[in-house]
Design a protein around this motif. Sequence first.
Motif, PDB file in Angstrom:
ATOM      1  N   PHE A 128       0.862  -1.189   0.000  1.00  0.00           N
ATOM      2  CA  PHE A 128       0.000   0.000   0.000  1.00  0.00           C
ATOM      3  C   PHE A 128       0.898   1.240   0.000  1.00  0.00           C
ATOM      4  O   PHE A 128       1.078   1.908   1.004  1.00  0.00           O
ATOM      5  N   ASP A 129       1.480   1.508  -1.158  1.00  0.00           N
ATOM      6  CA  ASP A 129       2.309   2.705  -1.295  1.00  0.00           C
ATOM      7  C   ASP A 129       1.840   3.469  -2.530  1.00  0.00           C
ATOM      8  O   ASP A 129       0.805   3.140  -3.106  1.00  0.00           O
ATOM      9  N   GLU A 130       2.612   4.464  -2.950  1.00  0.00           N
ATOM     10  CA  GLU A 130       2.144   5.319  -4.051  1.00  0.00           C
ATOM     11  C   GLU A 130       2.134   4.605  -5.396  1.00  0.00           C
ATOM     12  O   GLU A 130       1.642   5.140  -6.381  1.00  0.00           O
ATOM     13  N   LYS A 131       2.682   3.389  -5.431  1.00  0.00           N
ATOM     14  CA  LYS A 131       2.580   2.602  -6.663  1.00  0.00           C
ATOM     15  C   LYS A 131       1.470   1.549  -6.501  1.00  0.00           C
ATOM     16  O   LYS A 131       1.505   0.494  -7.140  1.00  0.00           O
ATOM     17  N   LEU A 132       0.486   1.872  -5.683  1.00  0.00           N
ATOM     18  CA  LEU A 132      -0.646   0.980  -5.377  1.00  0.00           C
ATOM     19  C   LEU A 132      -1.267   0.394  -6.642  1.00  0.00           C
ATOM     20  O   LEU A 132      -1.537  -0.795  -6.726  1.00  0.00           O
ATOM     21  N   HIS A 133      -1.476   1.256  -7.637  1.00  0.00           N
ATOM     22  CA  HIS A 133      -2.172   0.819  -8.851  1.00  0.00           C
ATOM     23  C   HIS A 133      -1.381  -0.209  -9.633  1.00  0.00           C
ATOM     24  O   HIS A 133      -1.962  -0.976 -10.398  1.00  0.00           O
ATOM     25  N   ARG A 134      -0.058  -0.209  -9.457  1.00  0.00           N
ATOM     26  CA  ARG A 134       0.752  -1.213 -10.163  1.00  0.00           C
ATOM     27  C   ARG A 134       0.396  -2.607  -9.648  1.00  0.00           C
ATOM     28  O   ARG A 134       0.791  -3.597 -10.230  1.00  0.00           O
ATOM     29  N   ARG A 135      -0.312  -2.665  -8.512  1.00  0.00           N
ATOM     30  CA  ARG A 135      -0.749  -3.952  -7.972  1.00  0.00           C
ATOM     31  C   ARG A 135      -2.257  -4.120  -8.110  1.00  0.00           C
ATOM     32  O   ARG A 135      -2.720  -5.100  -8.673  1.00  0.00           O
ATOM     33  N   THR A 136      -3.019  -3.140  -7.605  1.00  0.00           N
ATOM     34  CA  THR A 136      -4.478  -3.349  -7.529  1.00  0.00           C
ATOM     35  C   THR A 136      -5.136  -3.414  -8.909  1.00  0.00           C
ATOM     36  O   THR A 136      -6.152  -4.084  -9.061  1.00  0.00           O
ATOM     37  N   PHE A 137      -4.573  -2.733  -9.922  1.00  0.00           N
ATOM     38  CA  PHE A 137      -5.179  -2.801 -11.253  1.00  0.00           C
ATOM     39  C   PHE A 137      -5.010  -4.192 -11.865  1.00  0.00           C
ATOM     40  O   PHE A 137      -5.719  -4.531 -12.807  1.00  0.00           O
TER      41      PHE A 137
END
Lengths: 121, 418
Positions: free
Chosen positions: B286-295
């Motif tokens: 859960f960091d600022e590259k969150l979308h690189r995971r959740t997407f």
Amino acid sequence: MDEKKIKKILDDLQRLEDVQACEYVERGLEAIRPDVKIRLKDINLWNLISKTTDKFFEIAEDFYKYELKKIYFEIGELEVILTLIEPTVALIVIISSLANKGLLEVEIENARRQIVEIRGE
Amino acid sequence: MKKPEFKATVEVSREWNGEKVAEELVKKLKVKTPNPKFILLFTTIHYEKEFKPILNGIKSAFPDSPLIGGTVAGFITPEGCFTRGVTCLAVDYPNMKVAVDVGKNTRKNPEKAILKISKNIKKTLKKSKWPFGIIFCIPAGPTLPNIKGINKWVVKIPVTNKMEIKLMEISTKTLQKGHGREEEIIKYLSKEFKNYQIISGSSSDNGNVKKNYQFLNNKFYQNSLVLLAIRIDIKTKVDIFHGFHPVAKPFKVTESEFGGKIVCKINGKPAAQKFLEIMNWPEKFFDEKLHRRTFFFPLGFKNKEGYLCPIDIGGILNDNFVFSYSMQGDELIPLTASGYDLLNVLNNSLKKIKKKKLIIACSCYGLLESLGSNIYKIQQILEKKFEAFLLIYTYGESLYEPEREPIHLNESYAIVIF
């Protein structure tokens, strides 16, 4: 082969956010680099990657008949994408390891296609 | 009586300078469609400072052709696949009447925006004799919210009484930073245009989800919806689909807020932590590259029609997670899809299509990130079936057709075939 056209392709790639550096490499010849300023701060690393490319070409020649297209490796917070155009010709692109890679891969593929076309001229 | 010719052309410019982009596109478009009935224009976010010369250049050359469009993450055309460039679709067909409009402040009040559009469009198309109606629209996609001055995807603020939820609502509705409210937009559109088929793709940037723009004629907007309505004598086919399937057991959402956009509790426990447990992820994800995971790991819910709807986590807000649009019901299912799934679903949906004139498709940015240069395989699929095609990569896709519930999804394809 038109070096000016290759530089234009590299300049267009280098202008994309998250592209740290890129170059066109042919075994035995000096690499072609973009005119647009690279973002990669560690120039020694860049030069080392450039110098080491001949070793990758040795692997590439062995695997080319099996349709080897790309070699990826991670160094720290960076990812190096080596896209083979021929067994001894490559496009090297360095990106941040958490870059929006899918988008960049589309443009790296476009750069590869354009280089193939230029080499065929 | 012989049917008139339906002409459609899709062109691309890779110039960086706006004036050169417009010059190149105009030259190419005039070859096949010197007098288009309408134009769709999409640029990647790289052209943010060039909108004016691009739009002015195109509109000067085609003053009688209404234009809508916006920023997208990438696009697929007969010329190739691109995540940097400008593309234009021009259509010319005599048995067609079109109208365009813009509705502003869609994050603040989507209903008001659509009522305004509805009035103007219905007035323009009132006397049209053509039997079929199709609408194509580009609403503003989601953007980074502003929570108490913090512009981040993972926000931890020391507040009580669920104040963070209120601040998220304020960010979207007052500051107009946050949700696109596209599921509400398609709902209101379906009420106003009951007899139309409607497809929509949310404007986007390059995966940073920070800003996006919409175009109408020679103007550009933010936080707005641009719409093209067509009356035509061709029965178009529309559809929306995705390639995801469940990968784990469903879990219960026991508390949610903001109309289902924010999940507060899962099985009675704080949602963000519970999600990490279910996915077996470390907290550092859960960091600022969150979308690189959740997407890449959307969740899913079943809508009223029992259809499985993929939905992306867009942000973490204290113990809550924030979806990109409102979920329905109280159950969520972790989903997955392979690259093959994402390609096969398109192939299968087009299986029965014989050579057609044109397809316009909206597909999710998440699929572009997953497939990367394999989107050239999508180009090959479209080439076989269509004389002209344009697929744009967006931050959400919506669809409505009569006798069907309006639907908004992430990670999907929404298509219209002429």
